[in-house]
Design an enzyme around this catalytic site. Structure first.
Site, PDB file in Angstrom:
ATOM      1  CB  CYS A 109      -0.997   0.041   1.210  1.00 35.92           C
ATOM      2  SG  CYS A 109      -1.989   1.632   1.344  1.00 35.92           S
ATOM      3  CB  CYS A 112      -2.031   4.674   4.201  1.00 38.76           C
ATOM      4  SG  CYS A 112      -3.609   4.027   3.352  1.00 38.76           S
ATOM      5  CB  SER A 113      -1.040   0.460   6.516  1.00 35.96           C
ATOM      6  OG  SER A 113      -1.921   1.100   7.327  1.00 35.96           O
TER       7      SER A 113
END
Length: 201
Positions: A109, A112-113
């Site tokens: 990603c 972000c995550s």
């Protein structure tokens, strides 16, 4: 390298804000002596390595054993995974990509995550780190080598960027000489990193 990144995809601003608030709360609780860092680490490790990844391992093992399920999984990952009861936040829209002799897949990603919690648990710290997020797109083979994975030059590496709209999971290749193993025994072979794409089995 072939990648699937585009400038118009969206990442979840709620998730980004929540991550910052969780980090601040964690630091405050530790600073006030209300919780120990080791206790938090133990909980995170449980969700990283036990609960979520075991769900994904069951999905992978079923795909290895059931050709019809595998076709369904690769065509409609969301429905196939949900049919096994693995659903919830960050698992609403899933796509499963298959490793083959010709192509090795890896997920990231970049902003972000975004991560498929219902099947992989919590993302490992390195997955959320800026170095991994930036480098795996530019030099995936070098990053994989740092994980101890040296792929043949003939095998293409494909990078998939998870977003708020869709999260990816890798279907690793079934290890050789496992034809006599049960589905449950096969699931025991599957690792979290193999479903991210930073390892093979």
């Amino acid at each position: 390298m072939q990648d699937n990144l585009s400038d118009d995809h969206h990442h979840d601003p709620i998730e980004e804000g929540a991550a910052l608030r969780v980090r601040a709360l964690e630091e405050l609780l530790i600073a006030k002596g209300l919780v120990k860092a080791e206790a938090i680490d133990a909980v995170v490790e449980y969700y990283e390595k036990e609960t979520g990844p075991r769900n994904g391992a069951q999905v992978v093992a079923r795909a290895w054993c059931d050709p019809d399920f595998k076709v369904w999984l690769l065509k409609d990952g969301t429905a196939a995974i949900h049919s096994m009861g693995f659903k919830g936040y960050q698992g609403e829209h899933m796509r499963v990509v298959e490793n083959t002799n010709d192509t090795h897949n890896i997920i990231v990603c970049t902003l972000c995550s975004c991560y498929p919690w219902p099947v992989l648990g919590l993302p490992p710290a390195w997955y959320k780190g800026a170095a991994y997020r930036a480098r795996v797109v530019r030099e995936p083979r070098a990053v994989l080598a740092e994980f101890g994975l040296d792929l043949p030059a003939s095998q293409k590496v494909r990078v998939w960027d998870s977003t708020a709209e869709i999260r990816f999971m890798v279907l690793p290749q079934r290890p050789p000489n496992t034809g006599n193993l049960s589905q449950a025994e096969l699931a025991d072979l599957v690792t979290r990193d193999s479903m991210i794409g930073t390892a093979v089995l």
